[in-house]
Design a protein around this motif. Structure first.
Motif: not given
Length: 647
Positions: A444-469
């Protein structure tokens, strides 16, 4: 290590299993190990067990049943239904747990039966036996062989009693006092109703009851769960244990040696419903104890005296060092998808040591090195403690005092506490790193793509959780079910040192990492279009689901203790966080979600910070893997640690 228990139970027979984990030397001398094992079984069969053994087991099982934590309904039904064939209806619940009169007779029969080696089916597993495994079982094709042991059986039948093994002694850790402290002190009323209980869970929060140069003590007396149990956590923050690869290796080896020593010395405590844990990492040294509150101070006192004084035996050192050496040597034989995560962490976290540096350190470490490490363990530290459950405030203070007397350290200034930094990827950029799996048999080979969002500021973590779901199931369906790229296809939110990001991971024999990356990008492009037409009603349903998950906390005392300790150990102290998150989630909408996607995920996003990691199987690897310099803007500010003494 030795584990024993019931392997299989039917109405006609029971299989008892004992598993012994062997070192390399133990594997060479497995016949001697078996002789010692059967010698102990013969000792149990031929000598009458002391009455206190049965009484202790009866007491332990009775206490465990009376004060059992509520389990998930589905788990309880599955477990309880398994007992139906073996007990009368009135014993369906208590039968599998409680010990009844007459147990002695059945126990004598079992010991007499197991004391005869001819009644045992013996399995020996090891890589060194590969040449003797000349047969294959028909279902899974596992190779196996048979060894004649007729002469060994005759010898084991007369195995001498092991001279260093004794019959069990009375268990001093069995509790006798089960008073609920808040009720006895008049600090709480009758058990709350369900609605009141939810309000009480939300209102509960630890308070700081002691703070000085040596450390801090946080305390919470249980008024909700009403169990005679308590929890104590100790964090000794010091930079000494992770200052270099050699220091990190010694800390990991020490943790393993201590766990071995405690497994034997705290065995009775474990039987009596108490538990202890120790760990070493980049933050320093941590210790926890939990269980029935009456015996908790006694267990803590014993552990705190053992940290610098338990005997590091040459055999234990050799066994654990060899085990760690093999673990590090085999690290590169892990699945490619696991290696992707490792290489990402290595690129983005500081301090973080490569496995090659740790492998070089394990070859150099000696028994004397470890004894010196133990003797000087954590000479300077900041200590933070959390005690909660069925305890009084003075008990929490006494436990801290007792620990500080038994394990003396000098105070560590606040500004010298260890911190792990997270590299901040450059905005509007993408980085690539490629590696080759070192296992020649890996297909097997593997790929990982990581999009960094950052620290807990404004609504970013909440929107990240919603998008992930929202994208988790479509991503899996597209690449796993429809395109059938591989068995491992996932997307998830990851967090390190207070920095979160979105990870897409695929492991495949079908395509190489660059081609998989193209498929992932194509999915993300099509998913962006689906976001534009996604009904607000569907978004609201997902937000309600996330909000419900956020506040689904503290169903058991242990869960509440772990949640509060997480807040304390991270230096965040945000005890009402679940409910604030739930309230903020319900303020999101499609427009905010699309804007978040366009900023952090889309190819032309102004805040897109992307790192792709490729791990190739050897057969399809490029001649010169590409490892670009990581494009970054330095590091995020150190994870905030509030000094509660100043709050």
């Amino acid at each position: 290590a030795l584990e024993a228990g019931v392997g299989e139970q039917t109405e006609k027979f029971v299989l008892l299993e004992a598993t012994i984990e062997l070192s390399e030397d133990g594997f060479e001398r497995w016949r001697e190990v078996a002789e010692t094992f059967f010698g102990y079984l013969r000792l149990l069969a031929e000598q009458d067990l002391p009455q206190h053994v049965i009484k202790d087991v009866q007491a332990i099982n009775d206490i465990a049943f009376r004060y059992a934590e509520p389990s998930e309904p589905s788990s309880f039904v599955t477990s309880a239904s398994g007992a139906l064939p073996y007990y009368e209806p009135k014993q369906w619940l208590v039968g599998p747990t409680l010990v009844y009169p007459g147990t002695e007779e059945g126990l004598r029969y079992i010991l007499h039966h197991t004391g005869k080696p001819a009644n045992a089916f013996i399995t020996l597993t090891g890589k060194a036996l590969e040449s003797q495994a000349t047969q294959q079982e028909p279902i899974y094709g596992t190779s196996f062989g048979r060894l004649p042991i007729r002469s060994e059986l005759a010898q084991w039948e007369l195995a001498p009693f092991p001279p260093d093994v004794q019959l069990p002694r009375p268990n001093r850790f069995i509790p006798n006092n089960f008073d609920i402290k808040c009720e006895k002190a008049g600090a709480c009323a009758a058990a709350p109703r369900a609605s009141d209980r939810l309000a009480a869970v939300r209102a509960a929060a630890p308070r700081l009851i002691q703070s000085d140069n040596y450390g801090k003590v946080h305390f919470l007396q249980d008024r909700i769960f009403r169990r005679p149990k308590a929890f104590a956590f100790f964090a000794l923050r010091t930079p000494d244990l992770f200052s270099s690869p050699e220091a990190a290796l010694r800390a990991e080896l020490y943790q393993a040696l201590l766990a071995d020593a405690l497994q034997e010395s705290t065995y009775d405590a474990g039987l009596a419903g108490l538990s202890a844990g120790v760990s070493c990492d980049w933050q320093g040294f941590s210790l926890s104890v939990s269980g029935f509150d009456e015996r908790l101070p006694e267990l803590l006192a014993f552990l705190s005296t053992q940290l610098r004084t338990f005997e590091i035996r040459p055999l234990a050192f050799s066994r654990r060092r060899d085990s760690l050496r093999r673990q590090l040597a085999n690290f590169q034989r892990r699945q490619p998808i696991s290696l992707c995560s490792y290489y990402r962490s290595l690129a983005l976290e500081k301090p973080r040591y490569p496995v090659e540096a740790l492998a070089a350190a394990v070859d150099k470490v000696t028994l004397q090195d470890m004894r010196r490490f133990q003797a000087s363990l954590v000479t300077e530290a900041n200590i933070e403690t959390f005690v909660c459950g069925n305890v009084m405030p003075e008990t929490a203070e006494d436990m801290m005092k007792q620990f500080s007397q038994n394990f003396k350290v000098a105070p560590l200034p606040f500004e010298q506490r260890p911190q792990r930094l997270a590299r901040r990827l450059k905005e509007a950029s993408a980085s690539l790193q490629q590696f080759v799996a070192q296992n020649p048999n890996e297909l097997n080979s593997a790929l990982e793509i990581y999009f960094q969002v950052g620290t807990d500021q404004s609504e970013n973590w909440l929107l990240l959780a919603l998008l992930a779901q929202l994208l988790e199931q479509p991503f899996y369906n597209e690449l796993r079910t429809k395109q059938q790229l591989g068995y491992i296809v996932s997307s998830s939110v990851t967090e390190s040192s207070g920095v979160r990001g979105l990870v897409f991971a695929v492991q495949s024999q079908v395509l190489g990492p660059p081609e998989i990356e193209q498929r992932v990008d194509a999915f993300l492009e099509s998913f962006r279009k689906s976001l534009e037409i996604l009904p607000q009603s569907e978004i609201d349903a997902n937000l309600d689901s996330l909000a419900t998950q956020a506040v689904d906390v503290d169903k058991r005392a242990a869960q509440q203790a772990a949640r509060f300790w997480s807040e304390i150990s991270q230096g965040r102290y945000d005890y009402g966080r679940p409910w604030r998150v739930a309230e903020r989630l319900r303020g999101l909408n499609r427009a905010k979600l699309v804007a978040f996607y366009d900023s952090f995920i889309a190819p032309d996003g102004e805040q897109r910070r992307r790192l792709a990691t490729h791990v190739y199987a050897m057969r399809g690897a490029p001649a010169s893997p590409c490892v670009e310099p990581i494009r970054d803007d330095g590091f995020y500010p150190a994870w905030p640690r509030i000094d509660v003494q100043r709050v």
